[in-house]
Scaffold this active site. Structure first.
Site: not given
Length: 207
Positions: A149-151, A154
């Site tokens: 997800g956020c990794v 990013s």
């Protein structure tokens, strides 16, 4: 998944991405809520946090610029968005809610950037990219949660902004191992270098 590696290689994916100084470290959303299996955690997030403690100590010793991210919605949820509609629990992460606080063992030090976000990427709508640019970062080491997800978001944005992402495979974690493994493979084929922390630090020392 890895049975298809030959297809990726034949089509030109997975080329080596040179690791070039200067270096920086981004720690994505290692907050209490993602460390707690009863909230947003589970899987291999706990050992990823433990490994990142060692990584952060090394980064500080080397004097690398360090950035952290947190998911923080407004107290009145006025900034609720599509992410919040898709995962309503995210909107409970407010500035002063314990679940939104960075885990104590990774508490930011003075001079380290903390970006607040309401979407998966630590870059979208934040000052992260210009801050890293001001510090001259070329290779950005990435740790955090969750891998899928956020990794991942990013990492894709880091690459899009012209940084060389280096994902530490044992310093990122997910609540489920299947998505973790699949996204490490995919990032390594398309967007980033992916390797365990010790291998990455050895490669940096050699460079």
């Amino acid at each position: 998944m890895h049975a298809e590696l030959g297809t990726y290689q034949k089509q030109g994916f997975g080329n080596a991405l040179e690791i070039k100084p200067p270096y920086g470290l981004l720690i994505v959303d290692f907050v209490n809520g993602f460390a707690d299996p009863q909230v947003f955690g589970g899987g291999n997030i706990a050992p990823a946090i433990a490994n990142t403690v060692l990584l952060l100590a090394h980064a500080r010793k080397q004097g690398w610029p360090v950035a952290h991210s947190r998911i923080v919605f407004a107290d009145d949820a006025a900034d609720n968005n599509i992410f919040g509609l898709k995962v309503p629990g995210m909107v409970t992460l407010k500035e002063h809610h314990p679940n939104s606080a960075i885990v104590p063992e990774l508490t930011p030090a003075p001079g380290e950037l903390v970006v607040r976000k309401t979407v998966p990427s630590a870059f979208f709508g934040t000052s992260l990219a210009p801050w890293l640019t001001r510090h001259g970062v070329q290779t950005l080491l990435v740790a955090g949660a969750v891998t899928s997800g956020c990794v991942r978001a990013s990492v894709v944005d880091a690459m899009s902004w012209g940084f060389r992402p280096l994902v530490l495979s044992d310093c990122v974690g997910d609540r489920a191992i299947g998505p973790h493994d699949a996204n490490l493979f995919d990032m390594g084929q398309k967007y980033a270098s992916v390797m365990p922390m010790q291998d990455a630090l050895a490669a940096i020392a050699a460079a």
